[in-house]
Design a protein around this motif. Structure first.
Motif, PDB file in Angstrom:
ATOM      1  N   ALA A  35      -5.735   3.391  12.747  1.00 15.08           N
ATOM      2  CA  ALA A  35      -5.696   2.343  11.743  1.00 15.08           C
ATOM      3  C   ALA A  35      -6.249   2.741  10.457  1.00 15.08           C
ATOM      4  O   ALA A  35      -5.924   2.555   9.487  1.00 15.08           O
ATOM      5  CB  ALA A  35      -6.482   1.146  12.473  1.00 15.08           C
ATOM      6  N   VAL A  39      -4.513   2.800   7.007  1.00 17.23           N
ATOM      7  CA  VAL A  39      -5.077   2.232   5.764  1.00 17.23           C
ATOM      8  C   VAL A  39      -5.353   3.051   4.836  1.00 17.23           C
ATOM      9  O   VAL A  39      -4.811   2.734   3.335  1.00 17.23           O
ATOM     10  CB  VAL A  39      -6.528   1.624   6.294  1.00 17.23           C
ATOM     11  N   ARG A  96     -13.974  -4.483   8.723  1.00 16.67           N
ATOM     12  CA  ARG A  96     -12.738  -4.983   9.301  1.00 16.67           C
ATOM     13  C   ARG A  96     -12.090  -6.122   8.663  1.00 16.67           C
ATOM     14  O   ARG A  96     -10.726  -6.195   8.541  1.00 16.67           O
ATOM     15  CB  ARG A  96     -12.825  -5.026  10.967  1.00 16.67           C
ATOM     16  N   THR A 100      -8.914  -6.402   6.760  1.00 16.26           N
ATOM     17  CA  THR A 100      -7.586  -6.968   7.024  1.00 16.26           C
ATOM     18  C   THR A 100      -7.071  -7.964   5.891  1.00 16.26           C
ATOM     19  O   THR A 100      -6.025  -8.207   5.678  1.00 16.26           O
ATOM     20  CB  THR A 100      -7.890  -8.038   8.069  1.00 16.26           C
ATOM     21  N   THR A 103      -5.435  -5.606   3.349  1.00 19.41           N
ATOM     22  CA  THR A 103      -4.343  -5.345   3.577  1.00 19.41           C
ATOM     23  C   THR A 103      -2.980  -6.217   3.698  1.00 19.41           C
ATOM     24  O   THR A 103      -1.899  -6.135   3.342  1.00 19.41           O
ATOM     25  CB  THR A 103      -4.301  -4.742   5.071  1.00 19.41           C
ATOM     26  N   ALA A 104      -3.686  -7.604   4.148  1.00 23.77           N
ATOM     27  CA  ALA A 104      -2.603  -8.806   3.988  1.00 23.77           C
ATOM     28  C   ALA A 104      -2.174  -9.033   2.692  1.00 23.77           C
ATOM     29  O   ALA A 104      -0.924  -9.379   2.411  1.00 23.77           O
ATOM     30  CB  ALA A 104      -3.215 -10.009   4.872  1.00 23.77           C
ATOM     31  N   SER A 138       0.876  -0.350   6.250  1.00 22.35           N
ATOM     32  CA  SER A 138      -0.011  -1.638   6.143  1.00 22.35           C
ATOM     33  C   SER A 138       0.280  -2.229   7.460  1.00 22.35           C
ATOM     34  O   SER A 138      -0.836  -2.687   8.111  1.00 22.35           O
ATOM     35  CB  SER A 138       0.079  -2.203   5.112  1.00 22.35           C
ATOM     36  N   VAL A 139       1.400  -2.541   7.697  1.00 18.33           N
ATOM     37  CA  VAL A 139       1.618  -3.359   8.992  1.00 18.33           C
ATOM     38  C   VAL A 139       1.253  -2.635  10.276  1.00 18.33           C
ATOM     39  O   VAL A 139       0.588  -3.292  11.003  1.00 18.33           O
ATOM     40  CB  VAL A 139       3.313  -3.521   9.013  1.00 18.33           C
ATOM     41  N   LEU A 142      -2.721  -2.769  10.355  1.00 17.66           N
ATOM     42  CA  LEU A 142      -3.259  -4.119  10.608  1.00 17.66           C
ATOM     43  C   LEU A 142      -2.730  -4.552  12.158  1.00 17.66           C
ATOM     44  O   LEU A 142      -3.766  -5.052  12.584  1.00 17.66           O
ATOM     45  CB  LEU A 142      -2.225  -5.110   9.748  1.00 17.66           C
ATOM     46  N   LEU A 145      -5.591  -2.619  13.967  1.00 20.86           N
ATOM     47  CA  LEU A 145      -6.931  -2.956  13.893  1.00 20.86           C
ATOM     48  C   LEU A 145      -7.239  -4.041  15.092  1.00 20.86           C
ATOM     49  O   LEU A 145      -8.496  -4.335  15.218  1.00 20.86           O
ATOM     50  CB  LEU A 145      -7.157  -3.786  12.457  1.00 20.86           C
TER      51      LEU A 145
END
Length: 337
Positions: A35, A39, A96, A100, A103-104, A138-139, A142, A145
């Motif tokens: 992860a 990232v 984290r 998150t 990234t979203a 990214s997917v 994510l 994570l």
């Protein structure tokens, strides 16, 4: 020196009570290492895409204040994502959470760009390819994570390291308050200018209002809202309040996200449209500019009221604990003893 090395040295300087065994921090699971890598890949691809866009603006002679703002944001996000990723590897839950959230957000804005929505179209196949790489990485990051092994490791190591240091907390709180005040002042000023533009009969004054709004939007609006969100998450997730343990904090978090989306998807688009109409010589009154101007004023008024509501929520801290907060409260009281 790695996090594990620092942890292993603590028993030497601070002996454990007699009969107690010093336990080393468990190794970071493979899911979190991957992860972390995803990232970094997604961040580098997004930064490369942004640099490509800035270079295109310079080459085509359209670079301006917005280009400077993009460059500043690119540098800032490079540093921030690296910091958050390191906090993730150190077992910081707020690291984290921040990864998150951002990234979203990156997925959202990249998806809008790939779909041709939002006024930030990709220039050529190279930038689109970088955007796709960032989106896919990214997917994957994510998902990794929050796989069971990552959740188990975070649950084991985060209790002793979930809080930010007192100095960092005070710094983040100071920055959060200052940036939030600036955000409110910026939106209030844009509300005043949008009303002036919607009510004036002077074409030059109207053009000046909308161009000033465009400059503020391109340079400051996105930056202030983003850093208000960053500092707010650190203050929430990295302190006793928690991000999802008290209703007032959770309401502020989602409301902040909502105002950001309102700014990008509504206010920004209306400002672009108003300036297009002004440049095209549209009539000041009695045409499409009236509709766009009053729509901008309404959207800015909604943003101002929402930010004032968030300020009141921060002051009164209403509504008590969430269900998650009620579950965590007994453990927190036990740990405090």
């Amino acid at each position: 020196m790695s996090t594990t090395d620092r942890t292993d040295q603590r028993p030497k300087t601070r002996p454990a009570p007699a009969g107690a065994k010093a336990s080393a921090r468990p190794p970071v699971p493979a899911a979190l290492r991957w992860a972390y890598a995803m990232v970094i890949v997604a961040t580098l691809a997004a930064i490369a895409s942004n640099v490509f866009e800035i270079a295109h603006q310079v080459e085509t002679g359209v670079a301006g204040a917005a280009t400077t703002g993009d460059l500043v944001l690119t540098i800032a996000f490079c540093a921030l994502f690296g910091f958050f990723a390191e906090m993730l590897r150190a077992g910081r839950q707020w690291g984290r959470v921040l990864l998150t959230v951002f990234t979203a957000l990156g997925l959202l804005f990249t998806g809008l760009g790939l779909a041709g929505i939002g006024g930030r179209l990709f220039v050529g196949p190279l930038q689109a390819g970088l955007a796709v790489l960032s989106f896919v990485a990214s997917v994957v990051g994510l998902v990794l994570l929050f796989v069971p092994s990552a959740n188990a490791w975070m649950a084991e190591v985060r209790d002793g390291s979930r809080m930010v240091a007192p100095r960092l907390r005070k710094l983040m709180l100071t920055c959060h308050v200052a940036i939030s005040v600036g955000w409110l002042g910026l939106i209030t000023g844009m509300l005043a200018m949008s009303i002036a533009g919607a009510t004036t009969s002077d074409a030059e004054q109207q053009a000046a209002m909308y161009r000033t709004m465009s400059m503020l939007d391109e340079i400051f609006l996105g930056m202030t809202s983003m850093f208000a969100l960053i500092t707010g998450i650190v203050v929430g997730a990295g302190t006793k309040w928690g991000l999802m343990q008290r209703r007032w904090v959770m309401v502020k978090f989602f409301t902040t996200m909502g105002v950001m989306l309102l700014g990008f998807s509504v206010i920004h688009q209306l400002i672009l449209k108003a300036n297009e109409l002004v440049d095209a010589g549209a009539p000041v009154r009695g045409g499409e500019l009236d509709t766009v101007g009053w729509s901008m004023a309404a959207a800015a008024a909604l943003a101002v009221l929402t930010l004032v509501f968030m300020t009141a929520v921060s002051t009164y801290k209403p509504w008590g604990l969430t269900r998650r907060g009620r579950r965590a409260a007994p453990a927190a009281r036990t740990a405090a003893r």
